[in-house]
Design an enzyme around this catalytic site. Structure first.
Site, mmCIF file in Angstrom:
data_model
loop_
_atom_site.group_PDB
_atom_site.id
_atom_site.type_symbol
_atom_site.label_atom_id
_atom_site.label_comp_id
_atom_site.label_asym_id
_atom_site.label_seq_id
_atom_site.Cartn_x
_atom_site.Cartn_y
_atom_site.Cartn_z
ATOM 1 C CE LYS A 132 -0.050 -4.505 3.018
ATOM 2 N NZ LYS A 132 -0.427 -5.835 2.446
ATOM 3 C CE1 TYR A 141 -3.519 -2.569 5.654
ATOM 4 C CE2 TYR A 141 -3.360 -0.231 5.105
ATOM 5 C CZ TYR A 141 -3.425 -1.559 4.712
ATOM 6 O OH TYR A 141 -3.373 -1.880 3.375
ATOM 7 C CB THR A 157 -0.903 -0.013 1.255
ATOM 8 O OG1 THR A 157 -1.560 1.243 1.366
ATOM 9 C CG2 THR A 157 -0.103 -0.230 2.540
ATOM 10 C CG ASP A 158 -1.248 4.915 -0.982
ATOM 11 O OD1 ASP A 158 -1.777 4.251 -0.066
ATOM 12 O OD2 ASP A 158 -1.873 5.774 -1.638
ATOM 13 C CD GLU A 159 -3.539 3.597 4.353
ATOM 14 O OE1 GLU A 159 -3.349 3.518 5.574
ATOM 15 O OE2 GLU A 159 -4.666 3.551 3.835
HETATM 16 P P1 NAD Z 1 -9.666 -7.402 2.068
HETATM 17 O O1 NAD Z 1 -9.679 -7.063 3.519
HETATM 18 O O2 NAD Z 1 -10.875 -7.148 1.247
HETATM 19 O O3 NAD Z 1 -9.308 -8.954 1.893
HETATM 20 C C1 NAD Z 1 -8.329 -9.594 2.651
HETATM 21 C C2 NAD Z 1 -8.455 -11.095 2.439
HETATM 22 O O4 NAD Z 1 -7.399 -11.747 3.179
HETATM 23 C C3 NAD Z 1 -9.778 -11.684 2.948
HETATM 24 O O5 NAD Z 1 -10.297 -12.597 2.005
HETATM 25 C C4 NAD Z 1 -9.371 -12.406 4.229
HETATM 26 O O6 NAD Z 1 -10.193 -13.520 4.527
HETATM 27 C C5 NAD Z 1 -7.943 -12.839 3.897
HETATM 28 N N1 NAD Z 1 -7.123 -13.047 5.094
HETATM 29 C C6 NAD Z 1 -6.992 -12.203 6.152
HETATM 30 N N2 NAD Z 1 -6.169 -12.756 7.075
HETATM 31 C C7 NAD Z 1 -5.777 -13.950 6.562
HETATM 32 C C8 NAD Z 1 -4.901 -14.979 7.037
HETATM 33 N N3 NAD Z 1 -4.281 -14.885 8.237
HETATM 34 N N4 NAD Z 1 -4.704 -16.072 6.260
HETATM 35 C C9 NAD Z 1 -5.340 -16.176 5.059
HETATM 36 N N5 NAD Z 1 -6.167 -15.235 4.568
HETATM 37 C C10 NAD Z 1 -6.379 -14.139 5.320
HETATM 38 O O7 NAD Z 1 -8.395 -6.665 1.478
HETATM 39 P P2 NAD Z 1 -8.213 -5.936 0.072
HETATM 40 O O8 NAD Z 1 -8.768 -4.580 0.163
HETATM 41 O O9 NAD Z 1 -8.629 -6.857 -1.000
HETATM 42 O O10 NAD Z 1 -6.619 -5.785 0.046
HETATM 43 C C11 NAD Z 1 -5.803 -6.843 -0.465
HETATM 44 C C12 NAD Z 1 -4.339 -6.443 -0.311
HETATM 45 O O11 NAD Z 1 -4.101 -5.235 -1.022
HETATM 46 C C13 NAD Z 1 -3.935 -6.160 1.141
HETATM 47 O O12 NAD Z 1 -2.649 -6.675 1.319
HETATM 48 C C14 NAD Z 1 -3.941 -4.649 1.252
HETATM 49 O O13 NAD Z 1 -3.012 -4.216 2.199
HETATM 50 C C15 NAD Z 1 -3.523 -4.266 -0.158
HETATM 51 N N6 NAD Z 1 -4.027 -2.962 -0.643
HETATM 52 C C16 NAD Z 1 -5.348 -2.648 -0.574
HETATM 53 C C17 NAD Z 1 -5.801 -1.449 -1.112
HETATM 54 C C18 NAD Z 1 -7.269 -1.068 -1.077
HETATM 55 O O14 NAD Z 1 -7.600 0.062 -1.418
HETATM 56 N N7 NAD Z 1 -8.171 -1.954 -0.694
HETATM 57 C C19 NAD Z 1 -4.883 -0.557 -1.698
HETATM 58 C C20 NAD Z 1 -3.531 -0.907 -1.740
HETATM 59 C C21 NAD Z 1 -3.108 -2.115 -1.219
HETATM 60 O O1 DAU Z 2 -4.246 3.900 0.351
HETATM 61 C C1 DAU Z 2 -4.449 2.516 0.253
HETATM 62 C C2 DAU Z 2 -5.301 2.045 1.401
HETATM 63 O O2 DAU Z 2 -6.625 2.487 1.129
HETATM 64 C C3 DAU Z 2 -5.272 0.548 1.593
HETATM 65 O O3 DAU Z 2 -3.972 0.154 1.942
HETATM 66 C C4 DAU Z 2 -6.251 0.125 2.700
HETATM 67 O O4 DAU Z 2 -6.290 -1.282 2.801
HETATM 68 C C5 DAU Z 2 -7.636 0.634 2.312
HETATM 69 O O5 DAU Z 2 -8.553 0.323 3.338
HETATM 70 C C6 DAU Z 2 -7.602 2.140 2.078
HETATM 71 O O6 DAU Z 2 -7.365 2.846 3.314
HETATM 72 P P1 DAU Z 2 -8.169 4.177 3.676
HETATM 73 O O7 DAU Z 2 -8.143 4.348 5.138
HETATM 74 O O8 DAU Z 2 -7.725 5.304 2.819
HETATM 75 O O9 DAU Z 2 -9.646 3.722 3.139
HETATM 76 P P2 DAU Z 2 -11.106 3.923 3.761
HETATM 77 O O10 DAU Z 2 -12.055 3.503 2.690
HETATM 78 O O11 DAU Z 2 -11.240 3.322 5.104
HETATM 79 O O12 DAU Z 2 -11.188 5.494 3.908
HETATM 80 C C7 DAU Z 2 -10.986 6.373 2.800
HETATM 81 C C8 DAU Z 2 -11.032 7.784 3.349
HETATM 82 O O13 DAU Z 2 -12.387 8.076 3.729
HETATM 83 C C9 DAU Z 2 -10.195 8.011 4.568
HETATM 84 O O14 DAU Z 2 -9.661 9.331 4.538
HETATM 85 C C10 DAU Z 2 -11.173 7.884 5.736
HETATM 86 C C11 DAU Z 2 -12.461 8.400 5.131
HETATM 87 N N1 DAU Z 2 -13.707 7.781 5.644
HETATM 88 C C12 DAU Z 2 -13.796 6.431 5.647
HETATM 89 C C13 DAU Z 2 -14.946 5.814 6.080
HETATM 90 C C14 DAU Z 2 -15.045 4.290 6.110
HETATM 91 C C15 DAU Z 2 -14.777 8.583 6.033
HETATM 92 O O15 DAU Z 2 -14.699 9.822 6.008
HETATM 93 N N2 DAU Z 2 -15.920 7.961 6.454
HETATM 94 C C16 DAU Z 2 -16.044 6.606 6.511
HETATM 95 O O16 DAU Z 2 -17.105 6.101 6.943
#
Ligand code: NAD
Ligand code: DAU
Length: 378
Positions: free
Chosen positions: A170, A166, A140-142
């Site tokens: 990561k 988180y 992630t970019d975070e």
């Molecule tokens: P998600 O939370 O939707 O899915 C995570 C999956 O991992 C689930 O299916 C869960 O059951 C599985 N999991 C969790 N713990 C586990 C374990 N101990 N063993 C096996 N499986 C396990 O996550 P996502 O949003 O699809 O993100 C996927 C990856 O991409 C993550 O590594 C996250 O950090 C990264 N990422 C997400 C975003 C985003 O915006 N969602 C952006 C950048 C990077």
């Molecule tokens: O940047 C990549 C990341 O993006 C991933 O690594 C994470 O897994 C993914 O969850 C996401 O993180 P964020 O914290 O940015 O996503 P989230 O959807 O939780 O929130 C997006 C923005 O919106 C953040 O600034 C918080 C805000 N927010 C979120 C929720 C759920 C609100 O204002 N209200 C809300 O109810």
């Protein structure tokens, strides 16, 4: 430098961790639609995992294994049994808010789990003379922390400054992947991506939460002043970037992936309100399907916007400089934001049973109903 993985590998099976999660399920779908490779999904089906996200896929080429990435013996067995020469590692605890209220699971899965996978990969792939392989880590970019308004977007060379449990977990996983490359010679690539949106996203994250809440007539909680900025990317573009990193990426390298699409949260929320209203205006049936929502009662979706207390330690701005991925991988985002948002809203409208089952908890019965203790499917 040539890409040894592409040159030598006769791709057998790919182990995809977290394939029942949001991005993982989208990636598995993409992988099974293009090419003929076999896929083994390893997923613990935590609250974020949903077997229904993999329904309708080619069972011949997909094997689902219910298990934990922390179990390195299981991972080692799967890599040998299925002759996997590639791991794509999505599995993680991924929600920042949950990491604030309960950081432990994040360290367990993101740090220890990633280490268990690396350990198993090293045992299988680096034994004896070794064999062509690739471990792709999805990050992630975070990990880079937060940006000020005038700062240059995150480059791969930025210092790591994670601010939430988180992002710290990561960051730890990224460092372990790097260390296994430098110390043991494991062939790895890492992508650090910005915020994804699209189908199958758990409705705790901003975009799906807002869509579902508008349909159900629930408040739209905006944290703080709503002026935090994220760089939104349609999930298909992220999946395409991962494929490019596998095909063209150089082992040991890190690639930042983004959408060139920075927007404050309040703008996102208002655009969702507007786009859902446009959909309702086009289709009268939606009013009877979702009578609880404000649009069905002659009101405006924006009336649901509610400013709430800010997230502790909330990062103000993320933005990605993806010029390295563009130059070295040929990566470029292809989805325009309006198009991606409309496709996402349409998906949530069409897939009402998918998210209703998440809301009422019945999605967790999937394992019992479809899997019934078998060690695999396929
Ligand atoms: P998600 O939370 O939707 O899915 C995570 C999956 O991992 C689930 O299916 C869960 O059951 C599985 N999991 C969790 N713990 C586990 C374990 N101990 N063993 C096996 N499986 C396990 O996550 P996502 O949003 O699809 O993100 C996927 C990856 O991409 C993550 O590594 C996250 O950090 C990264 N990422 C997400 C975003 C985003 O915006 N969602 C952006 C950048 C990077
Ligand atoms: O940047 C990549 C990341 O993006 C991933 O690594 C994470 O897994 C993914 O969850 C996401 O993180 P964020 O914290 O940015 O996503 P989230 O959807 O939780 O929130 C997006 C923005 O919106 C953040 O600034 C918080 C805000 N927010 C979120 C929720 C759920 C609100 O204002 N209200 C809300 O109810």
């Amino acid at each position: 430098m040539e890409n040894e993985y592409e040159k030598e590998a006769d791709v057998k099976s790919t182990l995809i961790t977290g394939g029942a999660g949001f991005i993982g399920a989208n990636y598995v779908r993409r992988r099974l639609q293009s090419g003929d490779s076999k896929v083994v999904v390893l997923d613990a089906l935590t609250y974020a995992g949903n077997g229904a996200s993999l329904e309708g896929l080619d069972d011949e080429r997909l094997t689902f294994v219910h298990g934990d990435i922390r179990d390195s013996d299981l991972v080692e067995r799967l890599l040998r049994e299925w002759e996997c020469d590639c791991v794509i590692h999505f599995a993680a605890e991924s929600h920042v808010d949950r990491s604030i209220s309960g950081p432990d699971a994040f360290i367990q899965t993101n740090v220890n789990g990633t280490h268990a996978l690396l350990l198993a990969a090293k045992r299988v792939w680096l034994a004896g003379e070794g064999r062509p392989h690739r471990f792709h880590h999805v990050s992630t970019d975070e990990v880079y922390g937060t940006l000020g308004p005038g700062d240059h977007p995150f480059r791969e060379t930025n210092q790591y400054e994670p601010n939430s449990p988180y992002s710290a977990s990561k960051a730890g996983s990224d460092h372990l992947v790097r260390a296994y490359h430098h110390t043991y010679g494991l062939e790895v690539t890492t992508t650090n991506c910005s915020n994804n949106y699209g189908p199958y996203q758990f409705p705790e994250k901003l975009i799906p939460l807002m869509i579902v809440n508008i349909l159900l007539g629930r408040n739209l909680p905006v944290y703080g002043d709503g002026m935090q900025i994220r760089d939104w990317l349609y999930v298909d573009d992220h999946c395409a970037a991962i494929d490019l990193a596998l095909e063209r990426g150089v082992s040991g390298e890190v690639y930042n992936i983004g959408g060139d699409n920075e927007r404050p949260n309040i703008e996102i929320v208002k655009r969702i309100c507007e786009a859902v209203e446009v959909r309702f205006a086009k289709d009268d049936e939606l009013k009877s399907r979702f009578p609880e929502g404000p649009i069905s009662r002659g009101g405006a979706a924006e009336d649901l916007i509610t400013y709430v207390e800010d997230r502790p330690g909330h990062d103000r701005r993320y933005a990605i400089d993806f010029s390295k991925a563009k130059r070295d991988l040929g990566y470029e985002p292809t989805w325009d934001f309006d198009q991606g948002l409309a496709a996402t809203i349409d998906w949530y409208l069409q897939m009402e049973p998918w998210w209703r089952a998440v809301m009422d908890g019945t999605y967790r019965d999937w394992l019992e109903l479809n899997y019934a203790g078998r060690s695999g499917r396929g």
